[in-house]
Write an enzyme that holds these catalytic residues in place. Structure first.
Site, PDB file in Angstrom:
ATOM      1  N   CYS A   2      -7.958  -1.497  41.971  1.00  0.00           N
ATOM      2  CA  CYS A   2      -6.853  -0.904  42.125  1.00  0.00           C
ATOM      3  C   CYS A   2      -6.889   0.654  41.862  1.00  0.00           C
ATOM      4  O   CYS A   2      -7.838   1.354  41.885  1.00  0.00           O
ATOM      5  CB  CYS A   2      -5.869  -1.732  40.957  1.00  0.00           C
ATOM      6  SG  CYS A   2      -6.025  -3.490  41.013  1.00  0.00           S
ATOM      7  N   ASP A 103      -7.779 -11.547  35.415  1.00  0.00           N
ATOM      8  CA  ASP A 103      -8.396 -10.905  34.022  1.00  0.00           C
ATOM      9  C   ASP A 103      -7.555  -9.886  33.398  1.00  0.00           C
ATOM     10  O   ASP A 103      -7.693  -9.333  32.320  1.00  0.00           O
ATOM     11  CB  ASP A 103      -9.700 -10.157  34.651  1.00  0.00           C
ATOM     12  CG  ASP A 103      -9.517  -9.392  35.696  1.00  0.00           C
ATOM     13  OD1 ASP A 103      -8.351  -9.081  36.446  1.00  0.00           O
ATOM     14  OD2 ASP A 103     -10.785  -8.586  36.127  1.00  0.00           O
TER      15      ASP A 103
END
Length: 630
Positions: A2, A103
């Site tokens: 990201c 996660d």
């Protein structure tokens, strides 16, 4: 994978109505890092932005910014935590309940329980920012090796952070003032070493460090380093077996994905080993991608094909030809500070090729720095042996004279002899710097203009190499060199190149050979098993001889090289000529343009001695056009 961005500002300088506009613009500037989703979080004096590339838990439950179960912490996170499943099981056994399969939520819960200490439990690549609503403090951290980038600006009550510099400068209060010593670093190293950036008051958070700020004060601390002091006494066979098993586990961990996964394949030892291990764990053909050149001297696709055939992969290739000139300005814009490793061009194209088939690609990065795979290590070993033959007083009196004689010898041979003599009259760390410096000091002295010379004359880029060489906890020469590269060249060049070029194509890359357990284990292996006479990566090749044929293991390493001299004379000539002859362009900031024109004309006439220097000028000029202060 990201992109993250945000800021934390003091109460005296609040512009709350503009915060959403600013942080949204920061997020949009790095949309390529995460095209699947984007959102912002606002608090008093604080704003966070996130761009998501969905890899694990593709549902909206994995979106960020994410708020902790207690409501105290808010996280934006870039990366992957490979051991998140085992961490999740431990937390669940302690009563923690999860609402997603991501996660990110595991990391947030772990931080809520342990604070900064949780970093020691993470096996992954990450850049993370966590806002503590109770303490009114922002916590940032970067993974051990620096696989994920994290920049920050701190001045005048402003603290701004982001995955890329281009997001920082979207914040109107961030000042873009060029840092002259960083420019000198760039031309010496071809990148700007951590923690500097091209701008004043703007920094990279160094790998293995965390940072805490309230917007006014900043605390930075190291949480990890690699040690070369504990050398293994195991037999060579034991080391081979343990190394193979450790890398196998690192590959297996990195094959967890909810989206299609593949690998970069050059046909070298590192990428071939990764692909072979992937094939042993996969229940279907591994997707592999390779890049070739329209030049036999630089083309390695035949070896990639051989490995692809051996492991029966689904193999794709792309040959870099006429697209270089049209693509270079577009590709270069993804580096928002000067960066001149020419292999970023094929790295972009192999990432582009891979993205057509997969969203995640495993790569062989890290093998050279861990196991002494570059030719420069062999060169340095020879130089260091020669250095040991002459006492320092003799070296300082004899070799300057020999260097002057060599300077009068035309062609590459004279240049190499001059550099060797200059190297031998210096200590080992300075010698390593000089041999591997990409802009020769004597040429710099001829080119630099008077104004820039005055602002940088008291600064020596070798200080960066010297500092890390001296910081290594060992007296072993090769280990100190490897430590230096792990701290400089790896995060500053290799990992920047891979991150920017893969993210430009919204592709996540994973590097099993940079699992911190592999790095720590490699540091315990005796240097004699890494560089054995002329054989580089000796122990790694022995470990994978059970899997790979000799013509892959022991062929001459080409690296991810490009036909740079030819490109400058042909495909890239229009771009290069415009930048290298522009009297008022970015190069005039630091160079005498009349002298630059002489070098350029010599290159056009067939003199290849200054290829790398000219290339670095071209990419500096491209950067200046887009990112330099107005």
């Amino acid at each position: 994978m990201c992109g993250i961005a945000g800021f934390c500002r003091t109460a005296k300088t609040l512009y709350p109505d503009a915060h959403r506009t600013w942080v949204t613009a920061m997020g949009e500037s790095i949309r390529h890092r995460g095209p699947d989703a984007g959102a912002v979080f606002l608090d008093e004096g604080v704003a966070l932005a996130h761009r998501r590339l969905s890899i694990l838990d593709l549902s909206d439950e994995g979106n960020q910014p994410m708020v902790s179960a207690s409501g105290r912490y808010v996280i934006v996170f870039n990366g992957e935590i490979y051991n998140f499943q085992s961490l999740r099981m431990e937390l669940e056994s302690e009563g923690v309940r999860f609402h997603s399969r991501s996660d990110t939520e595991v990391l947030l819960a772990l931080f809520e329980k342990q604070g900064a200490e949780c970093l020691h439990e993470l096996n992954g690549m990450f850049a993370v920012a966590i806002w503590d609503r109770e303490e009114r403090a922002l916590f940032l951290a970067r993974d051990r090796l620096g696989k994920k980038p994290l920049y920050y600006y701190h001045a005048d009550g402003q603290f701004v952070f982001a995955s890329e510099l281009k997001a920082l400068i979207e914040m109107p209060l961030v000042k873009r003032e060029i840092r002259p010593d960083a420019v000198k670093d760039f031309f010496a190293y071809q990148y700007i070493p951590d923690p500097k950036t091209i701008y004043q008051n703007t920094y990279k958070l160094e790998p293995g460090h965390w940072l805490k700020t309230d917007g006014t004060s900043v605390q930075v601390a190291k949480y990890w380093d690699v040690s070369f002091s504990n050398i293994s006494s195991r037999s060579q066979g034991q080391i081979e077996d343990e190394l193979y098993g450790l890398i196998d586990d690192a590959v297996h961990l990195r094959m967890v994905s909810d989206v299609p996964l593949g690998a970069f394949l050059s046909g070298g030892v590192d990428s071939s080993a990764v692909v072979g291990l992937m094939a042993s764990h996969a229940d279907q053909a591994v997707t592999t991608c390779a890049i070739g050149f329209d030049s036999k001297k630089f083309d390695e696709v035949q070896y990639a094909r051989q490995v692809a055939s051996q492991f029966q992969t689904s193999h794709y290739e792309f040959t870099v030809k006429e697209r270089v000139a049209d693509s270079l300005p577009y590709i270069a814009r993804f580096f928002d500070e000067p960066f001149a490793d020419p292999s970023f061009v094929p790295t972009f194209f192999v990432s582009q090729l891979a993205r057509q088939e997969v969203t995640v690609a495993l790569a062989g990065d890290g093998g050279d720095e861990n196991f002494a795979g570059y030719s420069k290590y062999r060169t340095d070993a020879v130089e260091n042996r020669l250095r040991s033959l002459f006492p320092l007083p003799i070296r300082r009196s004899l070799f300057p004279m020999l260097a002057s004689v060599a300077a009068g010898v035309p062609g590459r041979l004279g240049g190499k002899a001059q550099t060797l003599c200059q190297t031998l009259m210096r200590p080992a760390d300075e010698g390593f710097y000089l041999t591997n410096c990409f802009f020769r000091p004597w040429l710099w002295d001829q080119l630099v203009n008077d104004s820039f010379r005055k602002s940088t004359d008291d600064y020596d880029p070798a200080d960066t190499t010297r500092r890390h060489f001296e910081a290594a906890d060992t007296e072993d020469h090769l280990s100190r060199i490897l430590y230096t590269d792990i701290k400089t060249y790896l995060p500053g060049d290799i990992l920047v190149k891979v991150d920017r070029m893969s993210m430009a194509n919204s592709l996540e890359t994973r590097a099993p050979l940079l699992d911190y357990r592999v790095v720590e284990y490699a540091a315990t292996i005796p240097s004699a098993l890494k560089l054995r006479q002329k054989e580089k990566k000796y122990i790694l090749k022995k470990a994978f001889s059970r899997m790979l044929p000799d013509d892959i293991l022991y062929r001459k390493k080409m690296g991810f090289s490009v036909p740079l001299a030819s490109w400058l004379r042909h495909e890239l000539y229009p771009v290069a000529n415009r930048l290298l002859t522009d009297q008022d362009g970015g190069l005039s900031y630091c160079f005498k343009m009349s002298r630059v024109a002489e070098l350029w004309q010599a290159h056009i006439n067939g003199d290849d001695r200054y290829t790398q220097e000219l290339w670095s000028m071209v990419v500096f000029g491209l950067w200046w056009q887009r990112y330099a202060p107005c």
